[in-house]
Motif scaffolding. Structure first.
Motif, PDB file in Angstrom:
ATOM      1  N   LYS A 243       0.896  -1.116   0.053  1.00  0.00           N
ATOM      2  CA  LYS A 243       0.209  -0.050   0.090  1.00  0.00           C
ATOM      3  C   LYS A 243       0.759   1.276  -0.135  1.00  0.00           C
ATOM      4  O   LYS A 243       0.552   2.217  -0.605  1.00  0.00           O
ATOM      5  N   LEU A 244       1.926   1.086   0.685  1.00  0.00           N
ATOM      6  CA  LEU A 244       2.838   2.545   0.804  1.00  0.00           C
ATOM      7  C   LEU A 244       3.542   2.592  -0.488  1.00  0.00           C
ATOM      8  O   LEU A 244       3.970   3.787  -0.893  1.00  0.00           O
ATOM      9  N   LEU A 245       3.893   1.495  -1.036  1.00  0.00           N
ATOM     10  CA  LEU A 245       4.558   1.797  -2.285  1.00  0.00           C
ATOM     11  C   LEU A 245       3.353   2.226  -3.661  1.00  0.00           C
ATOM     12  O   LEU A 245       3.928   2.413  -4.741  1.00  0.00           O
ATOM     13  N   ALA A 246       2.496   2.289  -3.229  1.00  0.00           N
ATOM     14  CA  ALA A 246       1.456   2.436  -4.437  1.00  0.00           C
ATOM     15  C   ALA A 246       1.361   3.793  -4.711  1.00  0.00           C
ATOM     16  O   ALA A 246       1.589   4.729  -3.829  1.00  0.00           O
ATOM     17  N   LYS A 247       0.968   4.295  -5.707  1.00  0.00           N
ATOM     18  CA  LYS A 247       1.012   5.888  -6.199  1.00  0.00           C
ATOM     19  C   LYS A 247      -0.268   6.402  -5.442  1.00  0.00           C
ATOM     20  O   LYS A 247       0.027   7.715  -5.094  1.00  0.00           O
ATOM     21  N   HIS A 248      -1.284   5.754  -5.282  1.00  0.00           N
ATOM     22  CA  HIS A 248      -2.529   6.452  -4.722  1.00  0.00           C
ATOM     23  C   HIS A 248      -2.867   5.592  -3.411  1.00  0.00           C
ATOM     24  O   HIS A 248      -3.111   4.431  -3.571  1.00  0.00           O
ATOM     25  N   ILE A 249      -2.923   6.071  -2.147  1.00  0.00           N
ATOM     26  CA  ILE A 249      -3.432   5.149  -1.054  1.00  0.00           C
ATOM     27  C   ILE A 249      -4.587   6.265  -0.503  1.00  0.00           C
ATOM     28  O   ILE A 249      -4.392   7.527  -0.129  1.00  0.00           O
ATOM     29  N   THR A 250      -5.480   5.769  -0.145  1.00  0.00           N
ATOM     30  CA  THR A 250      -6.687   6.527   0.647  1.00  0.00           C
ATOM     31  C   THR A 250      -6.327   6.627   2.105  1.00  0.00           C
ATOM     32  O   THR A 250      -5.440   5.975   2.740  1.00  0.00           O
ATOM     33  N   ASP A 251      -6.914   7.788   2.521  1.00  0.00           N
ATOM     34  CA  ASP A 251      -6.575   7.981   3.976  1.00  0.00           C
ATOM     35  C   ASP A 251      -7.294   6.802   4.808  1.00  0.00           C
ATOM     36  O   ASP A 251      -6.417   6.458   5.801  1.00  0.00           O
ATOM     37  N   LYS A 252      -8.287   6.176   4.497  1.00  0.00           N
ATOM     38  CA  LYS A 252      -8.728   5.106   5.350  1.00  0.00           C
ATOM     39  C   LYS A 252      -7.681   4.017   5.379  1.00  0.00           C
ATOM     40  O   LYS A 252      -7.657   3.362   6.451  1.00  0.00           O
ATOM     41  N   ASP A 253      -7.183   3.772   4.305  1.00  0.00           N
ATOM     42  CA  ASP A 253      -6.249   2.413   4.203  1.00  0.00           C
ATOM     43  C   ASP A 253      -4.764   3.064   5.062  1.00  0.00           C
ATOM     44  O   ASP A 253      -4.382   1.995   5.829  1.00  0.00           O
ATOM     45  N   LEU A 254      -4.594   4.154   5.025  1.00  0.00           N
ATOM     46  CA  LEU A 254      -3.329   4.699   5.703  1.00  0.00           C
ATOM     47  C   LEU A 254      -3.768   4.544   7.359  1.00  0.00           C
ATOM     48  O   LEU A 254      -2.696   4.238   8.160  1.00  0.00           O
ATOM     49  N   ILE A 255      -4.928   4.888   7.522  1.00  0.00           N
ATOM     50  CA  ILE A 255      -5.306   4.997   9.100  1.00  0.00           C
ATOM     51  C   ILE A 255      -5.247   3.565   9.640  1.00  0.00           C
ATOM     52  O   ILE A 255      -5.024   2.933  10.707  1.00  0.00           O
ATOM     53  N   GLU A 256      -5.932   2.596   8.866  1.00  0.00           N
ATOM     54  CA  GLU A 256      -5.985   1.195   9.093  1.00  0.00           C
ATOM     55  C   GLU A 256      -4.778   0.346   9.399  1.00  0.00           C
ATOM     56  O   GLU A 256      -4.216  -0.313  10.273  1.00  0.00           O
TER      57      GLU A 256
END
Length: 339
Positions: free
Chosen positions: A265-278
């Protein structure tokens, strides 16, 4: 001139001649007696052994012995001479009847003495009633009162019969003594054989016990080795999970997957706020990991030693004691010679 002949002398001569004639008649009666009917022979016929009997007596004798005396292999009938036991073979009753030839000289002698036949028959009937016959003994060949021996079936006088029975008794005793000696020897050897059999059974039982004890000892060593391995494996597992901070393998696997997912997920170009918080919340749940403690975790190292020559070893040996002793002596002699 006086005559030397006197009435007394003539009377004595007559008595002597009559006495001599009587003796001759008795002697002829004995010679012309049939050995079967024990009377003067009628139509006398000779067997090949030169003994003569009545024709009718021989025919009756053949009929009575026809069923018993037969050679089953060649179907040839035979009879035994009542005197000498000579075997006379013939094919059938008719064949035997046809080969009987009357002796003319014996027939004439029998007819010449026919006048005394009645008295002779009475005397023979009287002797037959007692089972005793007057004829020539088979052994001593003397004219005596005879009996048929039930052992050899010869016509013997009393003296020869008793002597013969004594010989039979003596021979039977010798045979019994010899048989007893041999049976005692056999029984002795049989006892020795039974003792050896008991020794063999004892060796069998020892082998069974040895194998069973060996199996039990192998199983015992197997259980001990497996117990040591299980204990060390459990100790390694316990040290590992206590040292790294995780309680079990499931939690470790969960965080391994969490790390992989988070990195993606961190290497992805786009990450949502929800995924980052989870992801951040999950990382907060990771227990404190002491890297130095993990490095000091020690695992027990086990070493296995197995006797690979087990299948090639002979743990049980059975051998002949005498043969082994001979071979040992031969080896000792060889060592002495070589030295």
């Amino acid at each position: 001139m006086a005559s030397n002949h006197s009435p007394s002398n003539s009377t004595e001569n007559l008595s002597e001649s009559s006495s001599s004639s009587k003796i001759n008649d008795d002697f002829l009666n004995e010679l012309l007696m049939c050995g079967i009917c024990l009377s003067r022979m009628s139509s006398p016929c000779c067997l090949p052994c030169a003994h003569s009997f009545c024709r009718s007596c021989l025919l009756d004798y053949v009929q009575n012995n026809n069923n018993n005396n037969i050679n089953t292999t060649t179907s040839i009938h035979f009879i035994l001479c009542p005197y000498c036991k000579y075997q006379f073979n013939f094919h059938s009753y008719e064949h035997f009847e046809s080969i009987l030839i009357i002796n003319p000289i014996l027939k004439q002698l029998c007819e010449a003495l026919d006048t005394s036949k009645f008295n002779s028959n009475q005397q023979q009937q009287q002797t037959q009633s007692n089972g005793i016959y007057r004829a020539r003994c088979h052994t001593c060949c003397l004219l005596k009162m005879l009996k048929i021996c039930k052992h050899c079936h010869f016509m013997l006088c009393e003296i020869c019969r008793r002597t013969h029975l004594l010989d039979v008794h003596r021979e039977s005793k010798l045979q019994l003594d010899l048989l007893e000696t041999r049976i005692n020897l056999i029984n002795k050897k049989r006892l020795e054989m039974n003792q050896k059999s008991q020794e063999y059974n004892y060796i069998r039982q020892r082998i069974e016990n040895y194998v069973q004890d060996f199996i039990n000892e192998i199983k015992k060593q197997r259980d001990q080795a497996l117990q040591i391995i299980n204990e060390q494996q459990h100790s390694n597992d316990e040290n590992f999970w206590k040292g790294n901070g995780f309680e079990n393998a499931e939690k470790l696997d969960f965080f391994n997957s969490l790390v992989q997912i988070g990195q993606k997920k961190l290497l992805a170009k786009h990450i949502t706020d929800k995924d980052l918080i989870e992801l951040s919340d999950n990382l907060q749940t990771i227990p404190n990991i002491n890297e130095k403690l993990i490095e000091f975790i020690q695992f027990t190292q086990l070493t296995l030693e197995v006797d690979e020559t087990f299948s090639t070893k002979q743990f049980i040996r059975v051998y002949d004691y005498q043969e082994n002793k001979k071979s040992t002596n031969q080896n000792e002699q060889t060592d002495c010679i070589s030295s």
